[in-house]
Design a protein around this motif. Structure first.
Motif, PDB file in Angstrom:
ATOM      1  N   GLN A  97      19.997 -10.157   8.394  1.00 45.54           N
ATOM      2  CA  GLN A  97      20.125 -10.856   9.674  1.00 45.54           C
ATOM      3  C   GLN A  97      20.687  -9.949  10.752  1.00 45.54           C
ATOM      4  OE1 GLN A  97      22.174 -14.610   9.103  1.00 45.54           O
ATOM      5  NE2 GLN A  97      21.133 -14.922   7.162  1.00 45.54           N
ATOM      6  N   ARG A  98      21.589  -9.014  10.350  1.00 49.21           N
ATOM      7  CA  ARG A  98      22.217  -8.171  11.360  1.00 49.21           C
ATOM      8  C   ARG A  98      21.377  -6.952  11.721  1.00 49.21           C
ATOM      9  NH1 ARG A  98      27.904  -6.579   9.247  1.00 49.21           N
ATOM     10  NH2 ARG A  98      26.945  -7.002   7.239  1.00 49.21           N
ATOM     11  N   TYR A  99      20.638  -6.418  10.759  1.00 54.06           N
ATOM     12  CA  TYR A  99      20.009  -5.123  10.991  1.00 54.06           C
ATOM     13  C   TYR A  99      18.485  -5.150  11.101  1.00 54.06           C
ATOM     14  CZ  TYR A  99      24.594  -3.181   9.895  1.00 54.06           C
ATOM     15  OH  TYR A  99      25.920  -2.877   9.911  1.00 54.06           O
ATOM     16  N   TYR A 100      17.839  -6.263  10.757  1.00 47.08           N
ATOM     17  CA  TYR A 100      16.365  -6.256  10.753  1.00 47.08           C
ATOM     18  C   TYR A 100      15.816  -5.934  12.141  1.00 47.08           C
ATOM     19  CZ  TYR A 100      11.520  -7.614  10.043  1.00 47.08           C
ATOM     20  OH  TYR A 100      10.143  -7.604   9.984  1.00 47.08           O
ATOM     21  N   GLY A 101      16.337  -6.590  13.162  1.00 49.09           N
ATOM     22  CA  GLY A 101      15.824  -6.369  14.512  1.00 49.09           C
ATOM     23  C   GLY A 101      15.985  -4.934  14.946  1.00 49.09           C
ATOM     24  N   ALA A 102      17.180  -4.365  14.727  1.00 42.96           N
ATOM     25  CA  ALA A 102      17.418  -2.981  15.136  1.00 42.96           C
ATOM     26  C   ALA A 102      16.596  -2.014  14.288  1.00 42.96           C
ATOM     27  CB  ALA A 102      18.899  -2.664  15.010  1.00 42.96           C
ATOM     28  N   ALA A 103      16.484  -2.288  12.991  1.00 45.76           N
ATOM     29  CA  ALA A 103      15.731  -1.381  12.114  1.00 45.76           C
ATOM     30  C   ALA A 103      14.248  -1.367  12.471  1.00 45.76           C
ATOM     31  CB  ALA A 103      15.908  -1.814  10.664  1.00 45.76           C
ATOM     32  N   SER A 104      13.702  -2.502  12.896  1.00 47.88           N
ATOM     33  CA  SER A 104      12.273  -2.525  13.229  1.00 47.88           C
ATOM     34  C   SER A 104      11.979  -1.879  14.582  1.00 47.88           C
ATOM     35  CB  SER A 104      11.768  -3.972  13.237  1.00 47.88           C
ATOM     36  OG  SER A 104      12.371  -4.705  14.286  1.00 47.88           O
ATOM     37  N   ALA A 105      13.000  -1.721  15.413  1.00 45.02           N
ATOM     38  CA  ALA A 105      12.789  -1.078  16.722  1.00 45.02           C
ATOM     39  C   ALA A 105      13.255   0.367  16.715  1.00 45.02           C
ATOM     40  CB  ALA A 105      13.523  -1.862  17.811  1.00 45.02           C
ATOM     41  N   THR A 106      14.382   0.643  16.063  1.00 44.65           N
ATOM     42  CA  THR A 106      14.935   2.013  16.012  1.00 44.65           C
ATOM     43  C   THR A 106      15.313   2.331  14.575  1.00 44.65           C
ATOM     44  OG1 THR A 106      17.124   1.093  16.528  1.00 44.65           O
ATOM     45  CG2 THR A 106      15.809   1.912  18.385  1.00 44.65           C
ATOM     46  N   PRO A 107      14.342   2.589  13.721  1.00 39.47           N
ATOM     47  CA  PRO A 107      14.636   2.774  12.287  1.00 39.47           C
ATOM     48  C   PRO A 107      15.531   3.968  11.997  1.00 39.47           C
ATOM     49  CG  PRO A 107      12.333   3.289  12.798  1.00 39.47           C
ATOM     50  CD  PRO A 107      12.905   2.651  14.014  1.00 39.47           C
ATOM     51  N   ALA A 108      15.427   5.058  12.753  1.00 40.48           N
ATOM     52  CA  ALA A 108      16.243   6.228  12.463  1.00 40.48           C
ATOM     53  C   ALA A 108      17.724   5.924  12.633  1.00 40.48           C
ATOM     54  CB  ALA A 108      15.835   7.386  13.381  1.00 40.48           C
ATOM     55  N   LEU A 109      18.026   5.013  13.512  1.00 42.05           N
ATOM     56  CA  LEU A 109      19.413   4.689  13.804  1.00 42.05           C
ATOM     57  C   LEU A 109      20.032   3.822  12.713  1.00 42.05           C
ATOM     58  CD1 LEU A 109      21.422   5.110  16.170  1.00 42.05           C
ATOM     59  CD2 LEU A 109      20.736   2.881  17.033  1.00 42.05           C
ATOM     60  N   VAL A 110      19.212   3.080  11.986  1.00 44.00           N
ATOM     61  CA  VAL A 110      19.733   2.077  11.055  1.00 44.00           C
ATOM     62  C   VAL A 110      19.476   2.431   9.595  1.00 44.00           C
ATOM     63  CG1 VAL A 110      19.619  -0.357  10.381  1.00 44.00           C
ATOM     64  CG2 VAL A 110      19.433   0.279  12.788  1.00 44.00           C
ATOM     65  N   ASP A 157       0.851  -1.185   0.000  1.00 47.36           N
ATOM     66  CA  ASP A 157       0.000   0.000   0.000  1.00 47.36           C
ATOM     67  C   ASP A 157       0.891   1.240   0.000  1.00 47.36           C
ATOM     68  OD1 ASP A 157      -1.817   1.985   0.357  1.00 47.36           O
ATOM     69  OD2 ASP A 157      -2.769   1.120   2.143  1.00 47.36           O
ATOM     70  N   LEU A 158       0.992   1.913  -1.152  1.00 42.72           N
ATOM     71  CA  LEU A 158       1.875   3.078  -1.267  1.00 42.72           C
ATOM     72  C   LEU A 158       1.352   4.270  -0.483  1.00 42.72           C
ATOM     73  CD1 LEU A 158       2.724   2.888  -5.095  1.00 42.72           C
ATOM     74  CD2 LEU A 158       3.834   1.755  -3.169  1.00 42.72           C
ATOM     75  N   ASN A 159       0.065   4.230  -0.137  1.00 46.53           N
ATOM     76  CA  ASN A 159      -0.541   5.389   0.539  1.00 46.53           C
ATOM     77  C   ASN A 159      -0.776   5.139   2.022  1.00 46.53           C
ATOM     78  OD1 ASN A 159      -0.781   6.862  -1.939  1.00 46.53           O
ATOM     79  ND2 ASN A 159      -2.511   5.513  -2.470  1.00 46.53           N
ATOM     80  N   HIS A 160      -0.176   4.125   2.578  1.00 46.36           N
ATOM     81  CA  HIS A 160      -0.403   3.846   3.990  1.00 46.36           C
ATOM     82  C   HIS A 160       0.114   5.020   4.838  1.00 46.36           C
ATOM     83  CE1 HIS A 160      -0.516   1.797   7.839  1.00 46.36           C
ATOM     84  NE2 HIS A 160      -1.156   0.792   7.257  1.00 46.36           N
ATOM     85  N   PRO A 161      -0.663   5.445   5.816  1.00 46.30           N
ATOM     86  CA  PRO A 161      -0.270   6.637   6.591  1.00 46.30           C
ATOM     87  C   PRO A 161       0.822   6.388   7.625  1.00 46.30           C
ATOM     88  CG  PRO A 161      -2.356   5.778   7.410  1.00 46.30           C
ATOM     89  CD  PRO A 161      -2.001   4.956   6.214  1.00 46.30           C
ATOM     90  N   SER A 162       1.147   5.142   7.914  1.00 49.79           N
ATOM     91  CA  SER A 162       2.090   4.872   9.002  1.00 49.79           C
ATOM     92  C   SER A 162       3.538   4.872   8.504  1.00 49.79           C
ATOM     93  CB  SER A 162       1.783   3.514   9.639  1.00 49.79           C
ATOM     94  OG  SER A 162       2.824   3.148  10.527  1.00 49.79           O
ATOM     95  N   PRO A 163       4.416   5.700   9.087  1.00 45.62           N
ATOM     96  CA  PRO A 163       5.846   5.648   8.728  1.00 45.62           C
ATOM     97  C   PRO A 163       6.458   4.284   9.032  1.00 45.62           C
ATOM     98  CG  PRO A 163       5.350   7.650   9.958  1.00 45.62           C
ATOM     99  CD  PRO A 163       4.136   6.786  10.049  1.00 45.62           C
ATOM    100  N   ALA A 164       5.972   3.613  10.058  1.00 42.64           N
ATOM    101  CA  ALA A 164       6.513   2.298  10.406  1.00 42.64           C
ATOM    102  C   ALA A 164       6.347   1.328   9.241  1.00 42.64           C
ATOM    103  CB  ALA A 164       5.822   1.756  11.651  1.00 42.64           C
ATOM    104  N   TYR A 165       5.184   1.376   8.586  1.00 42.83           N
ATOM    105  CA  TYR A 165       4.922   0.491   7.441  1.00 42.83           C
ATOM    106  C   TYR A 165       5.929   0.767   6.322  1.00 42.83           C
ATOM    107  CZ  TYR A 165       2.360  -1.590   3.517  1.00 42.83           C
ATOM    108  OH  TYR A 165       2.011  -2.336   2.420  1.00 42.83           O
ATOM    109  N   GLN A 178       3.669  -0.888  16.013  1.00 43.12           N
ATOM    110  CA  GLN A 178       4.331  -0.309  14.849  1.00 43.12           C
ATOM    111  C   GLN A 178       5.349  -1.280  14.256  1.00 43.12           C
ATOM    112  OE1 GLN A 178       5.716   3.180  16.904  1.00 43.12           O
ATOM    113  NE2 GLN A 178       4.096   4.485  16.065  1.00 43.12           N
ATOM    114  N   GLN A 179       5.980  -2.069  15.116  1.00 50.79           N
ATOM    115  CA  GLN A 179       6.920  -3.074  14.607  1.00 50.79           C
ATOM    116  C   GLN A 179       6.198  -4.129  13.766  1.00 50.79           C
ATOM    117  OE1 GLN A 179       9.633  -4.690  17.603  1.00 50.79           O
ATOM    118  NE2 GLN A 179       9.560  -2.737  18.701  1.00 50.79           N
ATOM    119  N   SER A 180       4.951  -4.422  14.137  1.00 50.60           N
ATOM    120  CA  SER A 180       4.188  -5.374  13.324  1.00 50.60           C
ATOM    121  C   SER A 180       3.844  -4.763  11.970  1.00 50.60           C
ATOM    122  CB  SER A 180       2.925  -5.805  14.063  1.00 50.60           C
ATOM    123  OG  SER A 180       2.013  -4.733  14.202  1.00 50.60           O
ATOM    124  N   LEU A 181       3.615  -3.424  11.941  1.00 48.76           N
ATOM    125  CA  LEU A 181       3.402  -2.753  10.651  1.00 48.76           C
ATOM    126  C   LEU A 181       4.686  -2.774   9.825  1.00 48.76           C
ATOM    127  CD1 LEU A 181       1.238   0.335  11.720  1.00 48.76           C
ATOM    128  CD2 LEU A 181       0.526  -1.588  10.295  1.00 48.76           C
TER     129      LEU A 181
END
Length: 664
Positions: A552-565, A518-526, A614-617
């Motif tokens: 494998q290395r960055y998925y976990g961190a990116a889904s919790a702290t996306p700005a950092l990764v 969905d290109l128009n989803h309003p959530s930044p997490a998505y 948001q992580q689930s999104l």
């Protein structure tokens, strides 16, 4: 609930008379005169043959029987186990009788029960003389040994139930012993007989009755219940009584009505599906066929397609066609099937089903040793059930890697996918313990479109999903070599996440999730999830082995702290785009364009942290972007193959035409 069960027993034509119950038998010993002549197997290999009207005694009656007959142990009348009737011993793997203390004790107990079994036959022989012949045959050591040997030869077990056929008369099917049995129960156990008035009001009917002291135990419950059965209604502890009432007086139900609700519930539980560690029994006041199709679809979704595709074509079926009422059983069954098809057609096409006046009754129940525990009780119209099923599958719809709708997950499949896969060494009960508190919310959500899914389910799913991705098993499952079972697990998890957000949006207000990207989803997490996939895909496209390590290395961190990764990965991606652009400029343009689109949707700032929801999104955005790319690749490959095939066809056709033209 008890009243609904009693009415179901009447509709189903079940045997509800106290002292009678259906039993499943596996063997029938045959007599000619007083001689045993053969043993007839009744089993098809898995189940035995059920006789609907067998003599039955509850636990209180079994406890009272030895004293009444002057025997040491109790036994059933006319049908009992091979261990009791033929003194068949338990055997070891070599086929020899076991001689351990437990087995020897059991054989001694069975010998006492055998005496009681024969004593009952002798008493009943006054009404049915053939029963005396059976008792005489069992009293003869030579004939008893022959019966035992014949049962052993045919593979019978001590726990298999057996009865008798005398001179061609199946004794269980004869009604000649019924009056004697009623009289025996009345004299031995003090039963008052059917429908006799008393001083208390029946909770199920409001009539004045003498309440049953104890109620029959459920024998088909399983799921935590002991083998002897579980009580749905019982007052065997002082804490369960009040106002000085004794036993059944605390909840007055007549013996007839207790037998009726017991017969109905045991009949339903015999075929009820298991969800986690409970059974779900559903019945209807009429239109059972249509309703059962819907319930079966919740448990086994492929059955919905099988029913519709097996019996008719959606294109050929006219939903406006009138269904004619007919009288014969075959015609009535066909009418019910036609109505089910009509209802399913409406569901499959997303149309509003016809107005249905039938009511459904749904009971979720489990065992706790000797007691039955009602987990949930739900009633409503069949129309609302049909709408709930449509909404349930609509919420669970998710696009597969091929661009089509993934197979619908059944309720048990959903429950099993919430956590990591079960290992072979883990018992199913142990595996289900961490998620057994979710079995009931899933069941309720399936029956009620307004019921949200619990956040704890998403918490469990995300825990398993992250581990799946970060160990590389997620990518492996969705690869060409991935098994359908592993792909199905991923689809089920994504479907559950989508259903969670749709239920929440519908009840609390919010954005409904699409089945595809969905290109128009309003959530930044998505969109962060989408960006994570695009960056991983970019690194895969530049040809190195970095991609697996990045995910494998960055998925976990990116889904919790996306700005950092994600900001750092985006900057690194410019190097990969330059490398791809040298060899495949078209691909580099497409990748850069898609990444730019995601950044446009994200805006200037990436979220610093994401909550669990948001992580689930994020997870859903990652998967749906992956599925969209996979679909595009498959469509391009199919178009290329079609073009090559067309070119090949033209090349082979040209010489033939030329040859033909030359011949002409």
């Amino acid at each position: 609930m008890l009243g609904a069960l009693i009415r179901q027993a009447e509709r189903a034509g079940l045997v509800t008379e106290p002292g009678f119950a259906p039993k499943e038998l596996r063997w029938l010993a045959q007599l000619s005169g007083e001689r045993l002549t053969g043993v007839l197997p009744l089993s098809d290999g898995r189940k035995g043959l059920t006789f609907t009207r067998c003599p039955e005694m509850g636990q209180p009656e079994m406890m009272a029987l030895p004293r009444a007959l002057g025997q040491a142990q109790a036994a059933h009348f006319l049908a009992d186990t091979c261990g009791v009737v033929a003194l068949l011993p338990a055997t070891d793997k070599d086929g020899k009788p076991k001689t351990d203390d437990k087995s020897l004790t059991e054989q001694t107990r069975n010998a006492d029960k055998h005496q009681t079994f024969r004593a009952l036959l002798q008493r009943a022989s006054e009404s049915l003389p053939e029963l005396g012949a059976v008792a005489s045959a069992l009293e003869d050591p030579e004939q008893l040994a022959w019966l035992r040997a014949e049962l052993l030869r045919q593979g019978a077990k001590p726990t298999d139930k057996i009865s008798f056929e005398a001179d061609g008369l199946n004794l269980l099917e004869s009604s000649d012993w019924h009056d004697w049995w009623r009289s025996f129960r009345r004299e031995t156990f003090g039963r008052t007989g059917r429908n006799e008035g008393g001083g208390m009001l029946d909770l199920t009917s409001g009539e004045r009755i003498m309440p049953a002291n104890t109620h029959p135990k459920l024998g088909k419950l399983g799921v935590g219940a002991i083998a002897m059965g579980a009580s749905l209604v019982g007052y065997d502890k002082e804490a369960f009584t009040s106002y000085g009432f004794a036993a059944g007086e605390n909840g007055a139900v007549s013996e007839d009505n207790a037998a009726a609700y017991h017969a109905a519930l045991d009949n339903l539980l015999d075929t009820a599906p298991i969800l986690g560690q409970m059974k779900v029994a559903v019945w209807f006041d009429h239109r059972q066929t249509e309703g059962q199709v819907l319930v079966n679809a919740l448990v086994d979704p492929p059955s919905l397609a099988e029913v519709t595709e097996e019996f008719f074509s959606l294109d050929d079926f006219d939903p406006e066609e009138e269904v004619k009422a007919e009288q014969t059983p075959e015609q009535q069954a066909e009418v019910a099937r036609q109505r089910a098809r009509k209802l399913l057609t409406a569901i499959r096409k997303g149309e509003e089903p016809d107005r249905l006046t039938a009511r459904y009754f749904a009971l979720a129940i489990s065992g706790a040793s000797g007691r039955a525990m009602v987990r949930d009780w739900h009633t409503g119209s069949l129309e609302s059930l049909a709408e709930a099923v449509v909404m349930w599958f609509d919420d669970l719809a998710i696009t597969s890697l091929s661009g089509k709708r993934a197979n619908r997950p059944g309720l048990m499949r959903l429950l099993m996918c919430i956590q990591r896969p079960k290992s072979q060494d883990t018992k199913l009960d142990d595996y289900l313990k961490p998620v057994r508190n979710l079995q009931l919310p899933l069941w309720r959500a399936a029956l009620d479109p307004g019921m949200p899914l619990p956040l704890s389910a998403i918490s469990k799913v995300m825990e398993a999903h992250k581990a799946h991705v970060m160990t590389g098993k997620f990518t492996e499952a969705l690869s060409r070599e991935g098994s359908n079972d592993e792909k199905g697990r991923v689809y089920a998890r994504m479907a559950l996440i989508r259903a969670f957000h749709n239920r929440k949006a519908r009840t609390q207000g919010g954005y409904l999730m699409s089945t595809h990207v969905d290109l128009n989803h309003p959530s930044p997490a998505y969109h962060c999830g989408r960006l994570m996939y695009l960056l991983a895909n970019l690194q895969e496209a530049q040809g190195s082995e970095i991609n697996a390590g990045v995910v494998q290395r960055y998925y976990g961190a990116a889904s919790a702290t996306p700005a950092l990764v994600l900001g750092r990965l985006t900057r690194l991606s410019q190097h990969h785009l330059s490398k791809i652009g040298r060899d495949r400029p078209g691909l580099a343009f497409t990748l850069e364009r898609d990444i730019a689109q995601v950044w446009t949707a994200l805006g200037k700032d990436l979220p610093r942290t994401l909550t669990l929801e948001q992580q689930s999104l994020f997870a859903l955005g990652y998967y749906q972007q992956l599925a969209a790319y996979s679909t595009e690749r498959q469509e391009r490959a199919a178009a290329k193959r079609a073009a090559e095939g067309q070119a090949g066809l033209s090349d082979t056709a040209t010489p033939e035409v030329t040859s033909t033209e030359k011949g002409a």
